[in-house]
Design a protein around this motif. Sequence first.
Motif, short mmCIF file in Angstrom:
data_model
loop_
_atom_site.label_atom_id
_atom_site.label_comp_id
_atom_site.label_asym_id
_atom_site.label_seq_id
_atom_site.Cartn_x
_atom_site.Cartn_y
_atom_site.Cartn_z
N LYS A 3 18.88 74.78 18.44
CA LYS A 3 20.02 74.57 19.32
C LYS A 3 19.80 73.31 20.17
CE LYS A 3 22.61 76.86 22.92
NZ LYS A 3 22.62 77.93 23.89
N ASN A 6 20.53 71.83 26.67
CA ASN A 6 21.62 71.87 27.64
C ASN A 6 21.75 70.50 28.34
OD1 ASN A 6 23.25 72.26 29.92
ND2 ASN A 6 22.51 74.35 30.21
N VAL A 81 25.55 68.11 21.78
CA VAL A 81 26.03 69.49 21.86
C VAL A 81 27.36 69.63 21.12
CG1 VAL A 81 26.98 71.21 23.44
CG2 VAL A 81 24.80 70.11 23.95
N GLY A 84 26.72 69.44 17.47
CA GLY A 84 25.82 70.47 16.98
C GLY A 84 24.49 69.95 16.51
N ALA A 86 20.68 68.80 17.03
CA ALA A 86 19.55 69.06 17.95
C ALA A 86 18.66 67.83 18.00
CB ALA A 86 18.76 70.27 17.50
#
Length: 87
Positions: A3, A6, A81, A84, A86
């Motif tokens: 993922k 943030n 983000v 998608g 990483a």
Amino acid sequence: MPKPINPYFVLLLAIVLPGAGHVAIGDARRGLVFALFVLLFSIVTYMTTTPDHSFIGRHAGGLFIWAISIPDAYRRARIRVSTGRAA
């Protein structure tokens, strides 16, 4: 696929240390270049000002580059983000 980090965490890293946000999102070369230019421009403005200037005034060049790197790291993290990808 891991993922993406943030963007707010990347923003915090970029505020704390120049280039750290870029390194966190996997763009280490860009982060190190920003850190190098922060150091370089801090030295240049330090050497070209007089001792009666404030700390901010004596390091204005480096602080300016640092200020530019903060939204750049955040924007790049937001793009990662949204796509998608990483680090």
